[in-house]
Enzyme design. Sequence first.
Site, mmCIF file in Angstrom:
data_model
loop_
_atom_site.group_PDB
_atom_site.id
_atom_site.type_symbol
_atom_site.label_atom_id
_atom_site.label_comp_id
_atom_site.label_asym_id
_atom_site.label_seq_id
_atom_site.Cartn_x
_atom_site.Cartn_y
_atom_site.Cartn_z
ATOM 1 N N ARG A 96 0.816 -1.224 0.000
ATOM 2 C CA ARG A 96 0.000 0.000 0.000
ATOM 3 C C ARG A 96 0.847 1.270 0.000
ATOM 4 O O ARG A 96 0.590 2.220 -0.738
ATOM 5 C CB ARG A 96 -0.948 0.007 1.200
ATOM 6 C CG ARG A 96 -1.886 1.222 1.205
ATOM 7 C CD ARG A 96 -2.706 1.315 2.498
ATOM 8 N NE ARG A 96 -3.466 0.109 2.755
ATOM 9 C CZ ARG A 96 -4.633 -0.185 2.169
ATOM 10 N NH1 ARG A 96 -5.163 0.673 1.325
ATOM 11 N NH2 ARG A 96 -5.246 -1.312 2.436
ATOM 12 N N LEU A 117 -6.524 5.282 0.658
ATOM 13 C CA LEU A 117 -5.261 5.983 0.394
ATOM 14 C C LEU A 117 -4.381 5.887 1.640
ATOM 15 O O LEU A 117 -4.871 6.043 2.764
ATOM 16 C CB LEU A 117 -5.527 7.447 0.076
ATOM 17 C CG LEU A 117 -6.247 7.737 -1.238
ATOM 18 C CD1 LEU A 117 -6.484 9.244 -1.370
ATOM 19 C CD2 LEU A 117 -5.468 7.216 -2.434
ATOM 20 N N ASN A 160 -14.716 12.277 -1.178
ATOM 21 C CA ASN A 160 -15.103 10.914 -1.561
ATOM 22 C C ASN A 160 -16.621 10.840 -1.648
ATOM 23 O O ASN A 160 -17.316 11.426 -0.822
ATOM 24 C CB ASN A 160 -14.599 9.930 -0.492
ATOM 25 C CG ASN A 160 -14.899 8.485 -0.834
ATOM 26 O OD1 ASN A 160 -14.896 8.100 -2.002
ATOM 27 N ND2 ASN A 160 -15.172 7.684 0.173
ATOM 28 N N THR A 161 -17.107 10.113 -2.647
ATOM 29 C CA THR A 161 -18.547 9.839 -2.692
ATOM 30 C C THR A 161 -18.780 8.453 -2.104
ATOM 31 O O THR A 161 -17.968 7.541 -2.285
ATOM 32 C CB THR A 161 -19.088 9.847 -4.131
ATOM 33 O OG1 THR A 161 -18.514 8.762 -4.857
ATOM 34 C CG2 THR A 161 -18.763 11.139 -4.838
ATOM 35 N N HIS A 162 -19.908 8.298 -1.426
ATOM 36 C CA HIS A 162 -20.197 7.000 -0.793
ATOM 37 C C HIS A 162 -21.692 6.689 -0.931
ATOM 38 O O HIS A 162 -22.526 7.563 -0.687
ATOM 39 C CB HIS A 162 -19.787 7.034 0.686
ATOM 40 C CG HIS A 162 -19.948 5.716 1.347
ATOM 41 N ND1 HIS A 162 -19.100 4.652 1.100
ATOM 42 C CD2 HIS A 162 -20.893 5.256 2.216
ATOM 43 C CE1 HIS A 162 -19.507 3.603 1.806
ATOM 44 N NE2 HIS A 162 -20.598 3.944 2.477
ATOM 45 N N ASP A 167 -10.352 11.470 5.401
ATOM 46 C CA ASP A 167 -9.290 11.516 6.407
ATOM 47 C C ASP A 167 -8.717 10.101 6.528
ATOM 48 O O ASP A 167 -8.931 9.287 5.630
ATOM 49 C CB ASP A 167 -9.805 12.093 7.748
ATOM 50 C CG ASP A 167 -10.877 11.217 8.385
ATOM 51 O OD1 ASP A 167 -11.089 10.073 7.910
ATOM 52 O OD2 ASP A 167 -11.496 11.671 9.375
ATOM 53 N N GLY A 196 -9.572 7.706 8.431
ATOM 54 C CA GLY A 196 -10.544 6.683 8.796
ATOM 55 C C GLY A 196 -11.198 6.089 7.550
ATOM 56 O O GLY A 196 -10.880 6.451 6.416
HETATM 57 C C1 GAR Z 1 -20.269 4.707 -6.378
HETATM 58 O O1 GAR Z 1 -21.537 4.349 -5.889
HETATM 59 C C2 GAR Z 1 -19.364 5.138 -5.241
HETATM 60 O O2 GAR Z 1 -20.018 5.821 -4.241
HETATM 61 C C3 GAR Z 1 -18.900 3.812 -4.731
HETATM 62 O O3 GAR Z 1 -18.581 3.108 -5.905
HETATM 63 C C4 GAR Z 1 -19.522 3.488 -6.907
HETATM 64 C C5 GAR Z 1 -18.776 3.785 -8.184
HETATM 65 O O4 GAR Z 1 -19.656 3.832 -9.255
HETATM 66 N N1 GAR Z 1 -17.786 3.968 -3.851
HETATM 67 C C6 GAR Z 1 -17.668 3.303 -2.705
HETATM 68 O O5 GAR Z 1 -18.440 2.429 -2.364
HETATM 69 C C7 GAR Z 1 -16.460 3.673 -1.876
HETATM 70 N N2 GAR Z 1 -16.590 3.154 -0.547
HETATM 71 P P1 GAR Z 1 -19.180 4.313 -10.684
HETATM 72 O O6 GAR Z 1 -17.848 3.628 -10.956
HETATM 73 O O7 GAR Z 1 -20.253 3.867 -11.621
HETATM 74 O O8 GAR Z 1 -19.048 5.814 -10.613
#
Ligand code: GAR
Length: 198
Positions: A64, A92, A106-108, A140, A142
């Site tokens: 990593r 990261l 980050n999107t989640h 961050d 976490g």
């Molecule tokens: C998204 O829903 C994003 O939030 C998720 O992966 C997907 C990517 O979709 N990320 C996580 O779960 C991170 N923990 P995409 O490749 O079609 O944009």
Amino acid sequence: MLTLAVLISGTGSNLRALLEAASEPSFPARVVVVGADREADGLAHAEAFGIPSFVVPWRGAAERAAWGAELAEQLAVWQPDLVVLSGLMKLLPPPVVAEYAPRIINTHPAYLPEFPGAHGVRDALAAGAKQTGASVIVVDDGVDAGPILAQRRVPVLPDDDEASLHERIKPVERELLIETVRRIATGDLDLAAPVPIS
Ligand code: GAR
């Protein structure tokens, strides 16, 4: 103009939405590079928009730190104002976070702090949740634990499976991501002292 580096692992549908938004002349941010930890399908969106891309292949958790250093080297070439994790399915390493913090978001696909981690949609279904959601956060050290910038609820329907629920969450994620980037770019949102919107 805010410059963005976007990091992905998968299909990059949220990346594509961001590229579309950023190609509008009035949008105050531009994607300057797309990076991935594998030969992700979503890299094709970068190519379609004429945006440079790079791959730093993931070589396992034991590597990593070296992977992160290589990723940081690639990012440094572009000097992005903001790093956007858009489906990057790797954590990261702390030195990379430290280099950019708080300028990494980050999107989640869940309503954090509910259901953090790699399986946010699956975990919400397994828990029998009646609603879940989408969140955009500051990264961050976490796991999906940084300050929340934007989030919205999405109902879980009785016949939902992981794929159908995820497909309903993603459009909400896209809206939140684009709006969050716009607010950061215009100075409406201060990453050092964020106030969440919904
Ligand atoms: C998204 O829903 C994003 O939030 C998720 O992966 C997907 C990517 O979709 N990320 C996580 O779960 C991170 N923990 P995409 O490749 O079609 O944009």
